[in-house]
Design an enzyme around this catalytic site. Structure first.
Site, PDB file in Angstrom:
ATOM      1  CG  ASN A   1      42.466  41.980   2.697  1.00 55.49           C
ATOM      2  OD1 ASN A   1      43.569  41.613   3.094  1.00 55.49           O
ATOM      3  ND2 ASN A   1      42.212  42.261   1.445  1.00 55.49           N
TER       4      ASN A   1
ATOM      5  CG  HIS B   1      48.239  44.719   5.076  1.00 54.70           C
ATOM      6  ND1 HIS B   1      49.199  44.767   4.089  1.00 54.70           N
ATOM      7  CD2 HIS B   1      47.168  45.393   4.593  1.00 54.70           C
ATOM      8  CE1 HIS B   1      48.733  45.461   3.060  1.00 54.70           C
ATOM      9  NE2 HIS B   1      47.503  45.842   3.344  1.00 54.70           N
TER      10      HIS B   1
ATOM     11  CG  HIS C   1      45.023  40.980  -3.793  1.00 59.04           C
ATOM     12  ND1 HIS C   1      45.078  42.326  -4.051  1.00 59.04           N
ATOM     13  CD2 HIS C   1      45.223  40.368  -4.991  1.00 59.04           C
ATOM     14  CE1 HIS C   1      45.293  42.521  -5.339  1.00 59.04           C
ATOM     15  NE2 HIS C   1      45.397  41.357  -5.930  1.00 59.04           N
TER      16      HIS C   1
ATOM     17  NE  ARG D   1      49.708  43.389  -5.356  1.00 61.15           N
ATOM     18  CZ  ARG D   1      48.983  44.499  -5.563  1.00 61.15           C
ATOM     19  NH1 ARG D   1      48.026  44.832  -4.733  1.00 61.15           N
ATOM     20  NH2 ARG D   1      49.238  45.258  -6.592  1.00 61.15           N
TER      21      ARG D   1
ATOM     22  NE  ARG E   1      52.857  44.135  -3.625  1.00 63.54           N
ATOM     23  CZ  ARG E   1      52.458  45.304  -4.121  1.00 63.54           C
ATOM     24  NH1 ARG E   1      51.828  46.155  -3.366  1.00 63.54           N
ATOM     25  NH2 ARG E   1      52.696  45.615  -5.377  1.00 63.54           N
TER      26      ARG E   1
ATOM     27  CD  GLU F   1      40.761  41.754  -2.059  1.00 64.80           C
ATOM     28  OE1 GLU F   1      41.933  42.145  -2.218  1.00 64.80           O
ATOM     29  OE2 GLU F   1      40.004  42.248  -1.237  1.00 64.80           O
TER      30      GLU F   1
ATOM     31  CB  THR G   1      43.608  47.396  -5.303  1.00 64.11           C
ATOM     32  OG1 THR G   1      44.099  46.154  -4.838  1.00 64.11           O
ATOM     33  CG2 THR G   1      42.892  47.202  -6.619  1.00 64.11           C
TER      34      THR G   1
ATOM     35  CD  GLU H   1      35.065  44.583  -2.115  1.00 55.91           C
ATOM     36  OE1 GLU H   1      34.891  43.358  -2.141  1.00 55.91           O
ATOM     37  OE2 GLU H   1      35.995  45.123  -1.498  1.00 55.91           O
TER      38      GLU H   1
ATOM     39  CG  HIS I   1      40.745  50.186  -1.196  1.00 57.65           C
ATOM     40  ND1 HIS I   1      41.540  49.188  -1.698  1.00 57.65           N
ATOM     41  CD2 HIS I   1      41.559  51.220  -0.939  1.00 57.65           C
ATOM     42  CE1 HIS I   1      42.781  49.605  -1.762  1.00 57.65           C
ATOM     43  NE2 HIS I   1      42.830  50.832  -1.301  1.00 57.65           N
TER      44      HIS I   1
HETATM   45  N1  PXP Z   1      38.457  45.094  -1.142  1.00 56.23           N
HETATM   46  C1  PXP Z   1      39.322  44.978  -2.185  1.00 56.23           C
HETATM   47  C2  PXP Z   1      38.776  44.532  -3.497  1.00 56.23           C
HETATM   48  C3  PXP Z   1      40.696  45.256  -2.022  1.00 56.23           C
HETATM   49  O1  PXP Z   1      41.534  45.144  -3.062  1.00 56.23           O
HETATM   50  C4  PXP Z   1      41.166  45.607  -0.737  1.00 56.23           C
HETATM   51  C5  PXP Z   1      42.629  45.850  -0.521  1.00 56.23           C
HETATM   52  O2  PXP Z   1      43.325  44.663  -0.736  1.00 56.23           O
HETATM   53  C6  PXP Z   1      40.238  45.685   0.316  1.00 56.23           C
HETATM   54  C7  PXP Z   1      38.888  45.451   0.073  1.00 56.23           C
HETATM   55  C8  PXP Z   1      40.653  46.024   1.703  1.00 56.23           C
HETATM   56  O3  PXP Z   1      41.152  47.328   1.717  1.00 56.23           O
HETATM   57  P1  PXP Z   1      41.793  47.880   3.067  1.00 56.23           P
HETATM   58  O4  PXP Z   1      42.998  47.052   3.359  1.00 56.23           O
HETATM   59  O5  PXP Z   1      42.127  49.299   2.723  1.00 56.23           O
HETATM   60  O6  PXP Z   1      40.755  47.768   4.128  1.00 56.23           O
END
Ligand code: PXP
Length: 242
Positions: free
Chosen positions: A7, A10, A43, A45, A49, A70, A101, A151, A190
């Site tokens: 992901n 960031h 994601h 959003r 952001r 996402e 989330t 998930e 997550h």
């Molecule tokens: N899976 C989902 C569905 C999420 O919403 C997120 C956070 O955007 C992640 C995985 C990744 O989480 P993390 O950034 O904490 O690894």
């Protein structure tokens, strides 16, 4: 082997801090791809952001690996998904004020609405995952409405300390066993990190993890390719023990 979705939200968070062009999100995705990631996850959003609409389109055109979007199940983002056609979407709950989330999607409480969303995605050949808390009723509802995967939200496990860690881990294992009796594929994500991943990765039904914050955070110190490789190393080592 369990597949890794990286992901890269960031990377976009850092770019949006100056509203400029760097760091380049597509470039980051390609580094992850070349390092061996099986999928790139973003994601989009409602408040935009971090990831922007143009990022999703550019990733779809550029990636050789799968693009997983996402998203909240709201008309604006559903229309974008139908247009861009990522390989998969993962439906998540979204609250404007949250930092990230917070909980899983209440699939059981909105089955009719979500069944329609799943059907709409399937008509566009997009596979659908539900981001849910590790609860039997959410798994059963996800199977009932025809989702392809769930998930499991690993946030409670990641945030637990002391004896609660084992309790949360057991919830994930028990949920995965229930998922194994359905046609659903079992993913997790997550709060997973290079340090807490192994006990989750031992779950026999697990076939995909999505990891973001830890990889991007470690990339600051060791580089993005190394951060991806560290996680792939954990998944590889676990494979012999599953
Ligand atoms: N899976 C989902 C569905 C999420 O919403 C997120 C956070 O955007 C992640 C995985 C990744 O989480 P993390 O950034 O904490 O690894």
């Amino acid at each position: 082997m369990i597949e890794l979705g990286v992901n890269i939200d960031h990377v976009a968070t850092l770019r949006q801090a100056r509203r400029g062009l760097v760091p380049d999100v597509v470039g980051a995705a390609k580094v992850c791809e070349i390092a061996g990631a099986h999928q790139i996850t973003v994601h989009l959003r409602a408040d935009r952001r971090h990831i922007q609409d143009a990022d999703v389109k550019a990733l779809k055109q550029t990636l050789l690996v799968r693009l997983n979007l996402e998203m909240a199940a709201v008309p604006e983002i559903i229309a974008i998904a139908h247009d861009v056609k990522p390989d998969t979407v993962c439906l998540v709950p979204e609250k404007r004020e949250e930092i990230t989330t917070e909980g899983g999607l209440d699939v059981a409480g909105q089955q009719d609405k979500l069944a329609e969303v799943v059907q709409g995605m399937h008509e566009k050949n997009i596979s659908v995952s539900m981001f849910i808390d590790p609860e039997p009723r959410q798994i059963e509802a996800s199977a009932k409405i025809g989702a392809d995967c769930v998930e499991l939200h690993t946030g409670a496990y990641a945030n637990a300390s002391g004896e609660a860690v084992e309790v949360e881990l057991q919830r994930l294992w028990d949920s995965a066993e229930i998922i194994g009796d359905t046609p659903l594929r079992c993913h997790a994500g997550h709060g997973l990190t290079v340090r807490n991943l192994a006990p989750v990765a031992l779950i026999p039904e697990l076939c995909e993890v999505n990891i973001g914050h830890d990889i991007v955070a470690r990339a600051v110190f060791i580089g993005l390719d190394n951060a991806v490789n560290e996680i792939l190393g954990v998944l590889h080592d676990i494979e012999t023990k599953r």
